[in-house]
Motif scaffolding. Structure first.
Motif, PDB file in Angstrom:
ATOM      1  N   ARG A 205       0.816  -1.219   0.000  1.00 33.98           N
ATOM      2  CA  ARG A 205       0.000   0.000   0.000  1.00 33.98           C
ATOM      3  C   ARG A 205       0.852   1.274   0.000  1.00 33.98           C
ATOM      4  O   ARG A 205       0.557   2.228  -0.713  1.00 33.98           O
ATOM      5  N   TYR A 206       1.895   1.279   0.803  1.00 34.76           N
ATOM      6  CA  TYR A 206       2.732   2.490   0.898  1.00 34.76           C
ATOM      7  C   TYR A 206       4.160   2.168   0.456  1.00 34.76           C
ATOM      8  O   TYR A 206       4.963   1.695   1.270  1.00 34.76           O
ATOM      9  N   LEU A 208       7.871   2.431   0.100  1.00 35.24           N
ATOM     10  CA  LEU A 208       8.870   3.210   0.847  1.00 35.24           C
ATOM     11  C   LEU A 208      10.248   2.990   0.230  1.00 35.24           C
ATOM     12  O   LEU A 208      10.504   1.941  -0.372  1.00 35.24           O
ATOM     13  N   ALA A 227      10.855   9.170   5.015  1.00 38.76           N
ATOM     14  CA  ALA A 227       9.695   8.893   4.162  1.00 38.76           C
ATOM     15  C   ALA A 227       8.500   8.456   5.011  1.00 38.76           C
ATOM     16  O   ALA A 227       7.353   8.840   4.740  1.00 38.76           O
ATOM     17  N   LEU A 228       8.774   7.679   6.055  1.00 38.93           N
ATOM     18  CA  LEU A 228       7.683   7.215   6.925  1.00 38.93           C
ATOM     19  C   LEU A 228       7.084   8.394   7.698  1.00 38.93           C
ATOM     20  O   LEU A 228       5.858   8.505   7.838  1.00 38.93           O
ATOM     21  N   ARG A 230       6.988  11.520   6.675  1.00 38.19           N
ATOM     22  CA  ARG A 230       6.159  12.264   5.700  1.00 38.19           C
ATOM     23  C   ARG A 230       4.813  11.576   5.516  1.00 38.19           C
ATOM     24  O   ARG A 230       3.773  12.233   5.449  1.00 38.19           O
ATOM     25  N   LEU A 231       4.861  10.242   5.424  1.00 34.12           N
ATOM     26  CA  LEU A 231       3.633   9.453   5.203  1.00 34.12           C
ATOM     27  C   LEU A 231       2.668   9.652   6.378  1.00 34.12           C
ATOM     28  O   LEU A 231       1.469   9.888   6.176  1.00 34.12           O
ATOM     29  N   ARG A 234       1.249  13.134   6.192  1.00 30.52           N
ATOM     30  CA  ARG A 234       0.348  13.313   5.036  1.00 30.52           C
ATOM     31  C   ARG A 234      -0.998  12.626   5.283  1.00 30.52           C
ATOM     32  O   ARG A 234      -2.051  13.196   5.051  1.00 30.52           O
ATOM     33  N   GLU A 235      -0.932  11.396   5.783  1.00 29.62           N
ATOM     34  CA  GLU A 235      -2.156  10.603   5.921  1.00 29.62           C
ATOM     35  C   GLU A 235      -2.951  10.938   7.180  1.00 29.62           C
ATOM     36  O   GLU A 235      -4.159  10.749   7.215  1.00 29.62           O
ATOM     37  N   LEU A 239      -4.262   7.132   8.099  1.00 27.77           N
ATOM     38  CA  LEU A 239      -3.164   6.149   7.964  1.00 27.77           C
ATOM     39  C   LEU A 239      -3.603   4.762   8.438  1.00 27.77           C
ATOM     40  O   LEU A 239      -4.160   4.624   9.524  1.00 27.77           O
ATOM     41  N   ALA A 244       1.089   0.380   7.007  1.00 30.49           N
ATOM     42  CA  ALA A 244       2.349   1.135   7.140  1.00 30.49           C
ATOM     43  C   ALA A 244       3.420   0.244   7.776  1.00 30.49           C
ATOM     44  O   ALA A 244       4.574   0.238   7.342  1.00 30.49           O
ATOM     45  N   SER A 247       4.560  -2.257   5.206  1.00 33.44           N
ATOM     46  CA  SER A 247       5.385  -1.605   4.173  1.00 33.44           C
ATOM     47  C   SER A 247       6.785  -1.331   4.710  1.00 33.44           C
ATOM     48  O   SER A 247       7.782  -1.513   3.999  1.00 33.44           O
TER      49      SER A 247
END
Ligand code: KG4
Ligand code: ZN
Length: 355
Positions: A205-206, A208, A227-228, A230-231, A234-235, A239, A244, A247
């Motif tokens: 799904r995500y 990375l 990156a995590l 940011r995720l 963002r979510e 989330l 997550a 991923s």
């Protein structure tokens, strides 16, 4: 397969080993290569309240626990303490306060027992923990060390003969799990929590980042952490934590297993050992076995009790070095950082240490 351990000389007679380099207080008794006892007292619950290891608190907890842990290891080995013929402790690398507790205790015991004493390199303990596998891996082989403090690919030509093939340029693999778990609100320590939550998750799904690209034996996990983060930002509340976690686990597991198997192929070696706390991860074990089978590389993984920090692995390394004539004097100090050691040095009785 030939039993490699038949060719190796181990210290004869009961050997007591102590490990206190980080947040586990551990003592083990070995006789030759046999592990008679391996007692581990973890400080995980203590440090969980701060979300990471607090060095001062670790040292204090070792002081409180070391005596009972050593007593328990000797009792479990069904030995009279007076029958111990050598004492070893992790002397490097690690948290200096924590290391000093085990090291000082070991020196005191060795002095009282009038037995040889040896300081052991923690990483060499992890590397040689694979000698407890049945059968043991032949030499030369490649060793992937994956723990909270280390991510290294080492060519092990023989015990004491190590060549660093690659390492992490920033965070260790276990650190990546721990920091990821903190970002996802899964607590400390993170590896086990991520593995459990990831079980029902969708690892696709995500997507990375995998860090470094191209043909390299090095690793980089700091981009993954960013990156995590940011995720997560963002979510927000959308989330899916399980996805997550899956991923994140996939990103770490795929890069570790691919680089390790590639390193074997590049070096022309057909045997890979995997050691250290992250090795407890079942997704990593499964991926390594699939990739290994595809590339004709046999994978050796010690029992999980020998993967996370423990004194039995320190005892295995000590046993081989003591049998080769190495020992240390009372002036040996704890060192926060240290390269992997070379071949054993002969004992010089006039100055009371190996030179
Ligand atoms: O070898 P170790 O006990 O201590 C060090 O020398 O660092 O390794 C501890 C590390 C921690 O970062 C922990 O999160 C990780 O091993 N770990 C795991 C798992 N169990 C422990 N990582 C992934 N999956 C696991 N099941
Ligand atoms: Zn370790």
């Amino acid at each position: 397969m030939e039993d490699v351990n038949r060719r190796l000389a181990y210290w004869e007679g009961p050997l007591l080993a102590i490990e206190t380099s980080c947040d586990e207080t551990s003592a083990a008794v070995l006789d030759g290569r046999s592990i008679l006892s391996n007692v581990v007292s973890s400080q995980v619950d203590l440090h969980a309240q701060w979300g990471g290891i607090v060095p001062e608190a670790a040292a204090r907890a070792h002081i409180e626990t070391i005596g009972p842990v050593v007593d328990e290891a000797v009792r479990a080995a069904r030995l009279e303490p007076g029958r111990i013929t050598a004492v070893a402790a992790t002397s490097r690398p690690g948290l200096v306060g924590a290391l000093s507790v085990g090291l000082t205790y070991a020196k005191g015991l060795a002095h009282a027992l009038r037995s040889p004493f040896l300081g052991v390199h923690h990483l060499e303990g992890h590397v040689l923990s694979s000698l407890a596998c049945e059968p043991a891996p032949p030499f030369p082989h490649v060793c992937l060390v994956v723990s909270g403090g280390h991510t290294e690919l080492i060519q092990v030509d023989a015990p004491f003969r190590y060549r660093l093939l690659g390492q992490t340029l920033d965070d260790a693999a276990g650190e990546a799990f721990d920091k990821g778990a903190r970002l996802l609100g899964l607590g400390y320590p993170g590896g086990k929590a991520i593995e459990q939550v990831a079980e029902g998750g969708d690892a696709k799904r995500y997507p990375l980042p995998r860090g470094l690209s191209g043909e390299t034996a090095d690793f980089s996990f700091s981009g993954l952490k960013t990156a995590l983060l940011r995720l997560v930002e963002r979510e927000g509340s959308r989330l899916r934590i399980a996805d997550a976690a899956a991923s994140l686990q996939e990103a770490i597991v795929s890069v570790l297993s691919e680089r390790a198997v590639q390193a074997c192929v590049r070096q022309g070696l057909r045997h890979l050992t995997v050691v250290g706390g992250v090795d407890a991860n079942r997704a990593l074990r499964a991926r390594l076995s699939v990739l290994g089978e595809r590339e004709g590389v046999r994978v050796f993984v010690p029992d999980p009790s020998l993967c996370t920090d423990n004194a039995a692995m320190i005892g295995l390394a000590a046993s081989l070095r003591l049998a080769a004539g190495e020992r240390h004097g009372w002036d040996l100090d704890a060192q926060p950082q240290a390269e992997l050691p070379g071949p054993p040095k002969p004992w010089d009785a006039t100055i009371g240490t190996s030179v």
